[in-house]
Every structure is written in C-alpha cells, then in structure tokens.
Design an enzyme around this catalytic site. Structure first.
Site, short mmCIF file in Angstrom:
data_model
loop_
_atom_site.label_atom_id
_atom_site.label_comp_id
_atom_site.label_asym_id
_atom_site.label_seq_id
_atom_site.Cartn_x
_atom_site.Cartn_y
_atom_site.Cartn_z
N LYS A 160 59.34 -68.13 82.46
CA LYS A 160 59.42 -66.84 83.18
C LYS A 160 60.87 -66.35 83.27
O LYS A 160 61.14 -65.33 83.91
CB LYS A 160 58.90 -67.01 84.62
CG LYS A 160 57.42 -67.32 84.71
CD LYS A 160 56.94 -67.25 86.16
CE LYS A 160 57.06 -68.57 86.86
NZ LYS A 160 56.60 -68.56 88.25
N LYS A 199 63.13 -67.89 85.02
CA LYS A 199 63.61 -68.19 86.38
C LYS A 199 64.22 -69.58 86.39
O LYS A 199 63.60 -70.52 85.92
CB LYS A 199 62.43 -68.13 87.34
CG LYS A 199 62.80 -68.13 88.79
CD LYS A 199 61.56 -68.11 89.68
CE LYS A 199 61.44 -66.82 90.44
NZ LYS A 199 60.40 -66.86 91.47
N1 CTP Z 1 57.47 -64.50 100.16
C1 CTP Z 1 57.34 -63.81 101.38
N2 CTP Z 1 58.44 -63.25 101.97
C2 CTP Z 1 59.66 -63.36 101.38
C3 CTP Z 1 59.82 -64.06 100.15
C4 CTP Z 1 58.70 -64.63 99.57
O1 CTP Z 1 56.23 -63.70 101.92
N3 CTP Z 1 60.70 -62.79 101.97
C5 CTP Z 1 56.30 -65.05 99.52
C6 CTP Z 1 56.06 -64.45 98.14
O2 CTP Z 1 55.41 -63.20 98.25
C7 CTP Z 1 55.20 -65.50 97.47
C8 CTP Z 1 55.70 -66.81 98.12
O3 CTP Z 1 56.47 -66.43 99.28
O4 CTP Z 1 53.82 -65.30 97.79
C9 CTP Z 1 56.55 -67.61 97.18
O5 CTP Z 1 57.50 -66.72 96.67
P1 CTP Z 1 58.73 -67.07 95.76
O6 CTP Z 1 58.71 -66.19 94.56
O7 CTP Z 1 58.85 -68.52 95.54
O8 CTP Z 1 59.89 -66.62 96.78
P2 CTP Z 1 61.00 -65.53 96.65
O9 CTP Z 1 61.93 -65.71 97.80
O10 CTP Z 1 60.39 -64.17 96.46
O11 CTP Z 1 61.72 -66.03 95.31
P3 CTP Z 1 62.39 -65.23 94.10
O12 CTP Z 1 63.45 -64.35 94.69
O13 CTP Z 1 62.94 -66.32 93.22
O14 CTP Z 1 61.27 -64.45 93.44
#
Ligand code: CTP
Length: 152
Positions: free
Chosen positions: A44, A46
């Site tokens: 992805k 990431k």
């Molecule tokens: N999530 C959430 N609130 C946030 C960040 C994440 O509710 N502020 C939720 C996402 O919507 C997802 C889950 O946590 O269902 C895991 O998300 P993940 O992608 O691991 O976290 P992110 O902080 O969004 O990471 P990235 O910035 O790498 O996408």
C-alpha cells in the site's frame, strides 16, 4: 452477543485508535481486529515505525479487544467474516462506502474518526525532529547566512 470485526495498521497507537476500538466493542461484544502486516503495508506504500509483531501485541493487550488476526491482503475480508461468524464489520468513516459490498455477509458500519490526530501526522512530526532533517535545516540556514553576508 455479537461479533464485530475491524481492520487497521495502528502504527504509533493513539487516542483515535483507542476510541474507535472501544466504540466498536460497545456495539455488541466480541471484537476481532485485523492488524495489517508490514508486507501488506508495503504493497500500500505505507511504512510504519512500529513493526507488525509489536503493533499486534499492543492491540492484543487492550481489554476491549478479544482477538487479533493478521491482515495480509484486501481479499481476506469475506473469508474472515465467515470464519469468525462476524455480525458487524466496523471501520472509521475515512473508509465510508469502501466495504459496502460485504453487506450481503454482515452489517457494515462506519464510525466517525477522532478529529485532529493520525499516525501519519505523528510520523511527520517525528520526521521534523529527526537528526537528518535538523541537518538539512542547518545546511539551508548556513546557505542563507552566506548569501546574506555577500550583501553586507
Ligand atoms: N481512526 C480513528 N480516528 C483517528 C485515526 C484513526 O477513528 N483519528 C480509525 C481509522 O478510521 C481506522 C482505524 O482507526 O478505522 C485504524 O486506522 P489507521 O489507518 O491505522 O490509523 P491512522 O491514524 O488513520 O493512520 P494513517 O495516518 O497511517 O492512515
């Protein structure tokens, strides 16, 4: 008791992750969490700071989580739903609409994200503090000082 399933990377575990998992668990009982493996994240584009084994261990230790499984590809969701007898697939609303095709197998819900925090944001903040970035800034500053001195 309902079984709820969710997926995520959960790098640099933060309050948005915790609130989402707690709200999912409150939907009905048993919470299964698919944690993205490092290999899957690479596909992805990431790159996490915390490796898969540690991310999975942190999620497993939460009282609101009953089971952690590895997420290794996009296609595994239907099999996971059947295998774990899932009633609800729940994701943060950044995924709204993306998994609606699975609604023939179980209920699909999207919960609001916590505002103002993400793993990407924390990774970027850490990057700003990295020795390499500070060196780059110092070089730029030295260059600007040399230019300014020429006009003195
Ligand atoms: N999530 C959430 N609130 C946030 C960040 C994440 O509710 N502020 C939720 C996402 O919507 C997802 C889950 O946590 O269902 C895991 O998300 P993940 O992608 O691991 O976290 P992110 O902080 O969004 O990471 P990235 O910035 O790498 O996408």
């Amino acid at each position: 008791m309902k079984t709820i399933l969710t997926y995520g990377t959960f790098d640099l575990f933060h309050i948005g992750h915790l609130r989402l998992l707690q709200r999912l668990r409150a939907l009905g009982g048993r919470l299964v969490v698919g944690v993205s493996t490092d290999e899957f994240n690479t596909t992805k584009g990431k790159h996490t700071i915390v490796p898969f084994a540690d991310r999975a261990e942190i999620i497993s230790a939460l009282s609101c989580v009953d089971l952690v499984i590895p997420e290794t590809c996009w296609e595994q969701k239907a099999d996971d739903i059947k295998h774990h007898q899932v009633d609800i697939l729940g994701m943060g609303d950044d995924w709204r609409g993306k998994f609606d095709d699975l609604s023939s197998l179980c209920e699909v819900v999207y919960l609001p994200r916590t505002e103002g925090i993400s793993s990407t944001q924390i990774r970027n903040s850490l990057r700003m503090l990295s020795a390499e970035h500070v060196r780059e800034l110092k070089q730029a500053l030295d260059l600007m000082s040399a230019i300014v001195e020429r006009f003195d």
